[in-house]
Design a protein around this motif. Sequence first.
Motif, PDB file in Angstrom:
ATOM      1  N   MET A   1       0.838  -1.194   0.000  1.00  0.00           N
ATOM      2  CA  MET A   1       0.000   0.000   0.000  1.00  0.00           C
ATOM      3  C   MET A   1       0.877   1.250   0.000  1.00  0.00           C
ATOM      4  SD  MET A   1      -3.310  -0.292   2.503  1.00  0.00           S
ATOM      5  CE  MET A   1      -3.037  -1.659   3.594  1.00  0.00           C
ATOM      6  N   ASN A   2       0.449   2.238  -0.739  1.00  0.00           N
ATOM      7  CA  ASN A   2       1.175   3.495  -0.698  1.00  0.00           C
ATOM      8  C   ASN A   2       0.677   4.330   0.494  1.00  0.00           C
ATOM      9  OD1 ASN A   2      -1.120   5.074  -1.381  1.00  0.00           O
ATOM     10  ND2 ASN A   2      -0.711   4.843  -3.556  1.00  0.00           N
ATOM     11  N   GLN A   3       1.318   5.472   0.702  1.00  0.00           N
ATOM     12  CA  GLN A   3       1.004   6.284   1.881  1.00  0.00           C
ATOM     13  C   GLN A   3      -0.450   6.748   1.914  1.00  0.00           C
ATOM     14  OE1 GLN A   3       2.569  10.373   3.036  1.00  0.00           O
ATOM     15  NE2 GLN A   3       4.142   8.995   3.833  1.00  0.00           N
ATOM     16  N   ASP A   4      -1.005   7.128   0.783  1.00  0.00           N
ATOM     17  CA  ASP A   4      -2.406   7.566   0.745  1.00  0.00           C
ATOM     18  C   ASP A   4      -3.355   6.418   1.097  1.00  0.00           C
ATOM     19  OD1 ASP A   4      -1.858  10.209   0.133  1.00  0.00           O
ATOM     20  OD2 ASP A   4      -1.921   9.857  -2.037  1.00  0.00           O
ATOM     21  N   GLN A   5      -3.055   5.218   0.602  1.00  0.00           N
ATOM     22  CA  GLN A   5      -3.881   4.053   0.921  1.00  0.00           C
ATOM     23  C   GLN A   5      -3.789   3.702   2.406  1.00  0.00           C
ATOM     24  OE1 GLN A   5      -1.985   1.548  -2.019  1.00  0.00           O
ATOM     25  NE2 GLN A   5      -3.872   1.457  -3.249  1.00  0.00           N
ATOM     26  N   LEU A   6      -2.581   3.806   2.967  1.00  0.00           N
ATOM     27  CA  LEU A   6      -2.403   3.549   4.396  1.00  0.00           C
ATOM     28  C   LEU A   6      -3.199   4.558   5.219  1.00  0.00           C
ATOM     29  CD1 LEU A   6       1.411   2.755   4.470  1.00  0.00           C
ATOM     30  CD2 LEU A   6      -0.434   1.170   5.038  1.00  0.00           C
ATOM     31  N   LEU A   7      -3.142   5.825   4.813  1.00  0.00           N
ATOM     32  CA  LEU A   7      -3.883   6.862   5.527  1.00  0.00           C
ATOM     33  C   LEU A   7      -5.386   6.602   5.442  1.00  0.00           C
ATOM     34  CD1 LEU A   7      -3.760   9.482   7.160  1.00  0.00           C
ATOM     35  CD2 LEU A   7      -3.844  10.729   4.999  1.00  0.00           C
ATOM     36  N   GLN A   8      -5.881   6.233   4.273  1.00  0.00           N
ATOM     37  CA  GLN A   8      -7.304   5.927   4.126  1.00  0.00           C
ATOM     38  C   GLN A   8      -7.710   4.732   4.990  1.00  0.00           C
ATOM     39  OE1 GLN A   8      -7.797   5.419  -0.086  1.00  0.00           O
ATOM     40  NE2 GLN A   8      -7.592   7.616  -0.517  1.00  0.00           N
ATOM     41  N   ALA A   9      -6.863   3.711   5.036  1.00  0.00           N
ATOM     42  CA  ALA A   9      -7.148   2.537   5.872  1.00  0.00           C
ATOM     43  C   ALA A   9      -7.170   2.929   7.344  1.00  0.00           C
ATOM     44  CB  ALA A   9      -6.105   1.449   5.625  1.00  0.00           C
ATOM     45  N   ALA A  10      -6.254   3.787   7.752  1.00  0.00           N
ATOM     46  CA  ALA A  10      -6.214   4.254   9.145  1.00  0.00           C
ATOM     47  C   ALA A  10      -7.452   5.087   9.462  1.00  0.00           C
ATOM     48  CB  ALA A  10      -4.946   5.069   9.393  1.00  0.00           C
ATOM     49  N   GLU A  11      -7.862   5.937   8.533  1.00  0.00           N
ATOM     50  CA  GLU A  11      -9.064   6.747   8.739  1.00  0.00           C
ATOM     51  C   GLU A  11     -10.295   5.862   8.904  1.00  0.00           C
ATOM     52  OE1 GLU A  11      -8.826   9.285   5.295  1.00  0.00           O
ATOM     53  OE2 GLU A  11      -7.753  10.851   6.418  1.00  0.00           O
ATOM     54  N   ARG A  12     -10.414   4.821   8.064  1.00  0.00           N
ATOM     55  CA  ARG A  12     -11.540   3.887   8.172  1.00  0.00           C
ATOM     56  C   ARG A  12     -11.518   3.172   9.525  1.00  0.00           C
ATOM     57  NH1 ARG A  12     -10.206   2.811   2.838  1.00  0.00           N
ATOM     58  NH2 ARG A  12      -9.061   0.926   3.440  1.00  0.00           N
ATOM     59  N   LEU A  13     -10.354   2.744   9.937  1.00  0.00           N
ATOM     60  CA  LEU A  13     -10.222   2.039  11.208  1.00  0.00           C
ATOM     61  C   LEU A  13     -10.613   2.943  12.377  1.00  0.00           C
ATOM     62  CD1 LEU A  13      -9.416  -0.740  12.230  1.00  0.00           C
ATOM     63  CD2 LEU A  13      -7.078   0.095  12.449  1.00  0.00           C
ATOM     64  N   CYS A  14     -10.171   4.189  12.347  1.00  0.00           N
ATOM     65  CA  CYS A  14     -10.544   5.143  13.401  1.00  0.00           C
ATOM     66  C   CYS A  14     -12.046   5.376  13.414  1.00  0.00           C
ATOM     67  CB  CYS A  14      -9.792   6.461  13.228  1.00  0.00           C
ATOM     68  SG  CYS A  14      -8.049   6.357  13.642  1.00  0.00           S
ATOM     69  N   GLN A  15     -12.623   5.485  12.232  1.00  0.00           N
ATOM     70  CA  GLN A  15     -14.078   5.670  12.125  1.00  0.00           C
ATOM     71  C   GLN A  15     -14.816   4.464  12.715  1.00  0.00           C
ATOM     72  OE1 GLN A  15     -15.459   6.222   8.062  1.00  0.00           O
ATOM     73  NE2 GLN A  15     -16.473   8.115   8.717  1.00  0.00           N
ATOM     74  N   GLN A  16     -14.364   3.259  12.386  1.00  0.00           N
ATOM     75  CA  GLN A  16     -14.971   2.032  12.921  1.00  0.00           C
ATOM     76  C   GLN A  16     -14.844   1.975  14.443  1.00  0.00           C
ATOM     77  OE1 GLN A  16     -12.863  -1.084  10.904  1.00  0.00           O
ATOM     78  NE2 GLN A  16     -13.899  -0.741   8.953  1.00  0.00           N
ATOM     79  N   ARG A  17     -13.735   2.450  14.960  1.00  0.00           N
ATOM     80  CA  ARG A  17     -13.488   2.420  16.397  1.00  0.00           C
ATOM     81  C   ARG A  17     -14.127   3.596  17.132  1.00  0.00           C
ATOM     82  NH1 ARG A  17      -7.029   0.807  16.163  1.00  0.00           N
ATOM     83  NH2 ARG A  17      -7.359  -1.368  15.528  1.00  0.00           N
ATOM     84  N   GLY A  18     -14.659   4.555  16.371  1.00  0.00           N
ATOM     85  CA  GLY A  18     -15.302   5.718  16.967  1.00  0.00           C
ATOM     86  C   GLY A  18     -14.334   6.668  17.650  1.00  0.00           C
ATOM     87  N   ILE A  19     -13.135   6.797  17.081  1.00  0.00           N
ATOM     88  CA  ILE A  19     -12.130   7.694  17.658  1.00  0.00           C
ATOM     89  C   ILE A  19     -11.740   8.759  16.645  1.00  0.00           C
ATOM     90  CG2 ILE A  19     -11.188   6.079  19.352  1.00  0.00           C
ATOM     91  CD1 ILE A  19      -9.080   5.299  17.333  1.00  0.00           C
ATOM     92  N   ARG A  20     -11.283   9.880  17.164  1.00  0.00           N
ATOM     93  CA  ARG A  20     -10.925  11.022  16.314  1.00  0.00           C
ATOM     94  C   ARG A  20      -9.517  10.879  15.764  1.00  0.00           C
ATOM     95  NH1 ARG A  20     -10.811  16.063  18.943  1.00  0.00           N
ATOM     96  NH2 ARG A  20     -10.817  16.940  16.870  1.00  0.00           N
ATOM     97  N   PHE A  21      -9.403  11.050  14.466  1.00  0.00           N
ATOM     98  CA  PHE A  21      -8.104  11.065  13.787  1.00  0.00           C
ATOM     99  C   PHE A  21      -7.861  12.508  13.381  1.00  0.00           C
ATOM    100  CE2 PHE A  21      -5.463   8.810  10.276  1.00  0.00           C
ATOM    101  CZ  PHE A  21      -4.367   8.737  11.111  1.00  0.00           C
ATOM    102  N   THR A  22      -7.383  13.298  14.325  1.00  0.00           N
ATOM    103  CA  THR A  22      -7.243  14.743  14.149  1.00  0.00           C
ATOM    104  C   THR A  22      -6.213  15.068  13.072  1.00  0.00           C
ATOM    105  OG1 THR A  22      -5.490  14.923  15.810  1.00  0.00           O
ATOM    106  CG2 THR A  22      -7.794  15.109  16.598  1.00  0.00           C
ATOM    107  N   PRO A  23      -6.229  16.296  12.579  1.00  0.00           N
ATOM    108  CA  PRO A  23      -5.225  16.687  11.574  1.00  0.00           C
ATOM    109  C   PRO A  23      -3.787  16.495  12.063  1.00  0.00           C
ATOM    110  CG  PRO A  23      -7.009  18.274  11.601  1.00  0.00           C
ATOM    111  CD  PRO A  23      -7.246  17.337  12.754  1.00  0.00           C
ATOM    112  N   THR A  24      -3.511  16.791  13.322  1.00  0.00           N
ATOM    113  CA  THR A  24      -2.149  16.607  13.840  1.00  0.00           C
ATOM    114  C   THR A  24      -1.789  15.129  13.889  1.00  0.00           C
ATOM    115  OG1 THR A  24      -2.276  18.640  15.132  1.00  0.00           O
ATOM    116  CG2 THR A  24      -0.617  17.027  15.807  1.00  0.00           C
TER     117      THR A  24
END
Length: 152
Positions: A1-24
């Motif tokens: 996976m490239n960096q954008d795909q990794l970031l999208q996967a992390a965003e999905r995981l955070c959404q599933q877990r109900g946690i905030r993935f802030t800009p920082t």
Amino acid sequence: MNQDQLLQAAERLCQQRGIRFTPTRRQVFRLLAAHGNAISAYDLLAQLQKTEANAKPPTVYRALDFLLEQGFAHKVESLNAFIFCCHFGHAHPMQLLICDRCGDVVELHDDAIDHAFSEQARQHGFIITNKTIEAHGQCVRCAPPVGSQHEG
């Protein structure tokens, strides 16, 4: 996976877990992923300050704590540094090989090593609460050729 795909996967995981993935948190995630090796919190801070001039050490440490808790990163205890983990979608055993010459860190996922270590702990009546297995040495690029003499 490239960096954008990794970031999208992390965003999905955070959404599933109900946690905030802030800009920082996203930015530190990106910096860690882009670095590709162990990096100290202060080196991450220097990188972060290029886009967030007001970032201070607690900013980075809070983001790193989040990344560690979510499995997006691992701490290299012996170096007091951090590495990105692209296997963050699931729990996995982890062992680290650390080159003392170039600083390269290789993350292994060997179930047999993990099981043997845990079994030894159990046999000694020890309850593991945090497990980090690190080995220091020289990587294939830094090690002397086989058959050459070692410096004494």
